[in-house]
Design a protein around this motif. Structure first.
Motif, PDB file in Angstrom:
ATOM      1  N   UNK A   4      11.623 -28.276 -19.912  1.00 37.45           N
ATOM      2  CA  UNK A   4      11.731 -29.685 -20.292  1.00 37.45           C
ATOM      3  C   UNK A   4      10.351 -30.270 -20.605  1.00 37.45           C
ATOM      4  N   UNK A   5       9.340 -29.874 -19.802  1.00 37.11           N
ATOM      5  CA  UNK A   5       7.975 -30.364 -20.052  1.00 37.11           C
ATOM      6  C   UNK A   5       7.457 -29.836 -21.387  1.00 37.11           C
ATOM      7  N   UNK A   6       7.699 -28.588 -21.630  1.00 37.55           N
ATOM      8  CA  UNK A   6       7.269 -28.002 -22.908  1.00 37.55           C
ATOM      9  C   UNK A   6       7.907 -28.747 -24.080  1.00 37.55           C
ATOM     10  N   UNK A   7       9.232 -28.968 -23.996  1.00 38.67           N
ATOM     11  CA  UNK A   7       9.934 -29.645 -25.089  1.00 38.67           C
ATOM     12  C   UNK A   7       9.451 -31.077 -25.257  1.00 38.67           C
ATOM     13  N   UNK A   8       9.172 -31.722 -24.128  1.00 37.81           N
ATOM     14  CA  UNK A   8       8.666 -33.103 -24.169  1.00 37.81           C
ATOM     15  C   UNK A   8       7.320 -33.156 -24.901  1.00 37.81           C
ATOM     16  N   UNK A   9       6.436 -32.244 -24.556  1.00 36.41           N
ATOM     17  CA  UNK A   9       5.120 -32.203 -25.202  1.00 36.41           C
ATOM     18  C   UNK A   9       5.242 -31.887 -26.681  1.00 36.41           C
ATOM     19  N   UNK A  10       6.152 -30.977 -26.987  1.00 35.92           N
ATOM     20  CA  UNK A  10       6.344 -30.617 -28.393  1.00 35.92           C
ATOM     21  C   UNK A  10       6.890 -31.794 -29.192  1.00 35.92           C
ATOM     22  N   UNK A  19       1.622 -25.570 -26.168  1.00 33.18           N
ATOM     23  CA  UNK A  19       1.261 -24.152 -26.241  1.00 33.18           C
ATOM     24  C   UNK A  19       0.769 -23.640 -24.886  1.00 33.18           C
ATOM     25  N   UNK A  20      -0.035 -24.442 -24.208  1.00 33.16           N
ATOM     26  CA  UNK A  20      -0.552 -24.066 -22.883  1.00 33.16           C
ATOM     27  C   UNK A  20       0.601 -23.873 -21.900  1.00 33.16           C
ATOM     28  N   UNK A  21       1.536 -24.815 -21.918  1.00 26.21           N
ATOM     29  CA  UNK A  21       2.655 -24.778 -20.960  1.00 26.21           C
ATOM     30  C   UNK A  21       3.551 -23.567 -21.190  1.00 26.21           C
ATOM     31  N   UNK A  24       1.951 -20.300 -20.224  1.00 25.54           N
ATOM     32  CA  UNK A  24       1.888 -20.168 -18.768  1.00 25.54           C
ATOM     33  C   UNK A  24       3.233 -19.693 -18.222  1.00 25.54           C
ATOM     34  N   UNK A  25       4.290 -20.275 -18.729  1.00 25.00           N
ATOM     35  CA  UNK A  25       5.632 -19.908 -18.269  1.00 25.00           C
ATOM     36  C   UNK A  25       5.968 -18.470 -18.665  1.00 25.00           C
ATOM     37  N   UNK A  31       9.910 -11.166 -18.702  1.00 25.87           N
ATOM     38  CA  UNK A  31      11.201 -10.631 -19.144  1.00 25.87           C
ATOM     39  C   UNK A  31      12.277 -11.682 -19.233  1.00 25.87           C
ATOM     40  N   UNK A  32      11.937 -12.960 -19.017  1.00 23.17           N
ATOM     41  CA  UNK A  32      12.929 -14.047 -19.029  1.00 23.17           C
ATOM     42  C   UNK A  32      13.321 -14.339 -20.472  1.00 23.17           C
ATOM     43  N   UNK A  33      14.595 -14.153 -20.780  1.00 20.04           N
ATOM     44  CA  UNK A  33      15.075 -14.310 -22.158  1.00 20.04           C
ATOM     45  C   UNK A  33      14.977 -15.753 -22.642  1.00 20.04           C
ATOM     46  N   UNK A  34      15.344 -16.714 -21.826  1.00 21.94           N
ATOM     47  CA  UNK A  34      15.324 -18.120 -22.244  1.00 21.94           C
ATOM     48  C   UNK A  34      13.902 -18.571 -22.563  1.00 21.94           C
ATOM     49  N   UNK A  35      12.961 -18.235 -21.675  1.00 25.82           N
ATOM     50  CA  UNK A  35      11.564 -18.636 -21.896  1.00 25.82           C
ATOM     51  C   UNK A  35      11.003 -17.926 -23.127  1.00 25.82           C
ATOM     52  N   UNK A  36      11.326 -16.644 -23.231  1.00 25.10           N
ATOM     53  CA  UNK A  36      10.843 -15.915 -24.399  1.00 25.10           C
ATOM     54  C   UNK A  36      11.390 -16.523 -25.678  1.00 25.10           C
TER      55      UNK A  36
END
Length: 276
Positions: A4-10, A19-21, A24-25, A31-36
């Motif tokens: 949510x923080x990443x999307x908010x910043x974007x 990009x930093x957030x 980091x994640x 191996x996390x599919x959603x984050x990838x």
């Protein structure tokens, strides 16, 4: 820290911190599919934007590097493998788009360079005609500096065959023209120098002949006369005709002197500093 923080910043167009957030994640959950998926889409989106090629290429390379790490760390099944294949296809498509843009940019740069080269060649042809007519040495070297500046601006990598032929012909013609001009200017300088010398020789002869006693009997008078108007000549610059005239007058004066005077004149001739 969350997606949510990443999307908010974007959404706020804070691309740098987004990009930093997301990096980091991803580094914490390789191996996390959603984050990838979020990271991959983010990087592909940046690589597809109408921005500088370097940034687009760098973003795409990050997406590809992340895909490799994800493939090595996630649980693989048939669906995941198909997804990975589709990711690689996406990268290939974007890479193709970037290469197309690069081709357009390179083509425009080539056209611009070719146009500039044509203008430079036209100017060189114009200057060549002007230099042929120049009679002033300072103007000649000034124009020659312009030629050098133009040549340094020419990009030989963007010369077509006809332009290459013209440029190489101009190079040969300029070399011949410059040599001819320099030889002419040097000859004119030597000519003027010899004319001055002949006037000085005439002056010395007339002064000596007009009052031989003054110069024969008092060597200091002869020394003053010859040091500045006769013995200071640069013999290497004298024309044959001038040298004959000089020798004739020198011999005339030499024969009028006593043995001591001849000795002193010889020493004076050797020691007097020559000027060109």
């Amino acid at each position: 820290m969350s997606l949510q923080l990443f999307k908010k910043l974007f959404d706020e167009n804070n691309i740098y911190m987004a990009d930093v957030v997301i990096k980091n994640m991803l580094n914490k959950s390789k191996g996390d599919t959603e984050i990838f998926n979020e990271f991959f889409e983010f990087k592909c989106r940046l690589a597809s934007w109408d921005i500088d090629i370097h940034t687009r290429q760098a973003s795409l390379q990050e997406a590809q590097a992340a895909l490799i790490v994800y493939s090595e760390n996630t649980d693989l099944d048939e669906d995941t493998i198909r997804s990975i294949e589709s990711y690689y296809n996406r990268i290939s498509e974007i890479q193709g788009d970037i290469e197309d843009v690069q081709s357009v940019i390179i083509e425009k740069e080539m056209q611009k360079a070719e146009q500039l080269n044509r203008k430079i060649l036209d100017k060189l042809v114009e200057l060549q005609s002007y230099i042929m007519k120049i009679t002033d040495k300072d103007k000649f070297y000034k124009r020659l500096q312009e030629v050098q500046t133009l040549e340094n601006s020419l990009n030989e990598n963007y010369l077509d065959e006809s332009s290459k032929t013209l440029y190489y012909n101009l190079t040969d013609q300029y070399s011949e023209l410059v040599n001819e001009k320099i030889e002419k200017f040097n000859w004119e300088e030597d000519r003027d120098y010899n004319l001055k010398v002949t006037n000085d020789i005439k002056y010395v002869y007339e002064q000596f002949k007009g009052d031989e006693g003054k110069y024969k009997n008092t060597f200091s008078n002869l020394k003053r006369l010859l040091e500045n108007h006769f013995l200071n000549f640069d013999q290497s610059r004298l024309f044959g005709e001038t040298q004959i005239y000089f020798n004739q007058v020198y011999t005339y004066i030499f024969n009028k002197l006593s043995e001591d005077g001849k000795f002193e004149l010889t020493q004076l001739a050797i020691s007097t500093e020559k000027c060109g």
